[in-house]
Design an enzyme around this catalytic site. Sequence first.
Site, mmCIF file in Angstrom:
data_model
loop_
_atom_site.group_PDB
_atom_site.id
_atom_site.type_symbol
_atom_site.label_atom_id
_atom_site.label_comp_id
_atom_site.label_asym_id
_atom_site.label_seq_id
_atom_site.Cartn_x
_atom_site.Cartn_y
_atom_site.Cartn_z
ATOM 1 N N ASP A 27 0.988 -1.207 -0.046
ATOM 2 C CA ASP A 27 0.003 0.010 0.156
ATOM 3 C C ASP A 27 0.910 0.956 -0.022
ATOM 4 O O ASP A 27 1.928 1.431 0.516
ATOM 5 C CB ASP A 27 -0.981 -0.017 1.076
ATOM 6 N N TYR A 66 -5.183 -9.989 2.856
ATOM 7 C CA TYR A 66 -5.542 -8.684 2.903
ATOM 8 C C TYR A 66 -5.457 -8.219 4.564
ATOM 9 O O TYR A 66 -6.370 -8.703 5.183
ATOM 10 C CB TYR A 66 -6.941 -7.979 2.534
ATOM 11 N N TYR A 89 4.025 -8.795 7.811
ATOM 12 C CA TYR A 89 3.831 -7.531 8.394
ATOM 13 C C TYR A 89 3.667 -6.960 9.565
ATOM 14 O O TYR A 89 3.380 -7.931 10.695
ATOM 15 C CB TYR A 89 2.232 -7.205 7.792
#
Length: 445
Positions: free
Chosen positions: A256, A394, A322
């Site tokens: 992103d 996601y 992440y």
Amino acid sequence: MTILEDARRVAENGPVCDACLGRCFADRSFGLTNAERGRSLRIAAALEDDEPYEPEDEVCWVCEDESQRFDEWAEKVADSLEGWNFDTYQVGTRTPPLIEENEALLRESADLPDDAGESFKSEFNREVGKRVGQLTETEVDFERPDVLALLNVEAAPRASDDGAISDHAVEVQINSAFVYGRYRKLERDIPQTEWPCRECGGSGKQLAAGGGEEPCDHCGGSGYLYDESVEQLTTPPVLDAMDGEEALFHGAGREDVDALMLDTGRPFVIEVKRPQRRNVDTDALEAEINEFADGKAEVTDLTLATHGMVERVKELDASKTYRMDVEFDADVSEQALEEAVEELRGTTVEQDTPQRVDHRRASITRTRTVYDVEGHLEDERHAELEVHGEGGLYVKELVSGDEGRTTPSLAGLLGVGAEVTALDVVAVEGEDEAFDDPEYLKESA
């Protein structure tokens, strides 16, 4: 019939040069060039018939003596490639229809199969190509050469004409060069590639109320939604080092815009079109890129690569790790967070296309595996999470639930609203671990 009997019938359709004669029997004798084969057959036939050997001295009606010009063509190719740095090459030939027709007539008149021996095109490619390699001290590559020389024999003067081979008879194709590496993005709000403004289509202009044009309100006249990108921070030094016409950036997915890309970095390939130079010092180039990026991005593991690397990088089946800051809209206890994290660890989630991207992606439901989750509270309303998940997971929606479009989710398990306030990608690793070995990448591309 014997090969000598067949050779006599071919020679009777003369004048036929030694190469065109020998080419008819390339599949029936070995270890010679076609010209040597043809000459040997003439000599053998003359000895058997007890007649003197008479070499052919008239212009060949089949190839119009193009088979005598291999050296000239090779020199023209070498001249056309002067100034280009390359290690591998390939030669192709555009054969005149007349020569193809003559070849067919020659075999038909001698009662030979249509596919007997070797074609003019095949011999021309090989013999000119062999000489090009000797002149340029490079290697032939039939898969993906650095350069390709296409010879248009029809556009060149025949042996009966005056003048050398014209420049337009040799068309040179310079294939792209490639550099592989991993990038880290060290500042937020930087996209991976250039992001043209949707409102003005990248022009930076819009129609003014009174007619004419004025700067686009949406992008301020720049034509881009963001002033910089990873592409813009990395490609210019590569383009300059290789002295090419254009540089293209290919990434293994993308993070992103508001996410950092840290630690191991994300694989990428920079493609340079029509490079004058290929064998650049990748260590020096890596340092130049990092200086040019000025702390906003940096690259590691830079190495020269091949065309196949582009598809491998773009199609990389990668897992990602992440690290994120999470904010809750109600108090959460450490025990509740631990139980929710344990519930998510190793689970498979169902995710409808997130609301934030459904305007540009098809609405589908996908399943993705959460390999591992770790988390702890900073205080009752804030937590830090680290998630290792299957490619395509996601993670923002894994936290928020996206109003029920992702199940299970951290928010759903806790029974409170949850939002990711900061996101960092810390690892992008191929599911096939060998992908991360640059030597493996180069060899398997």
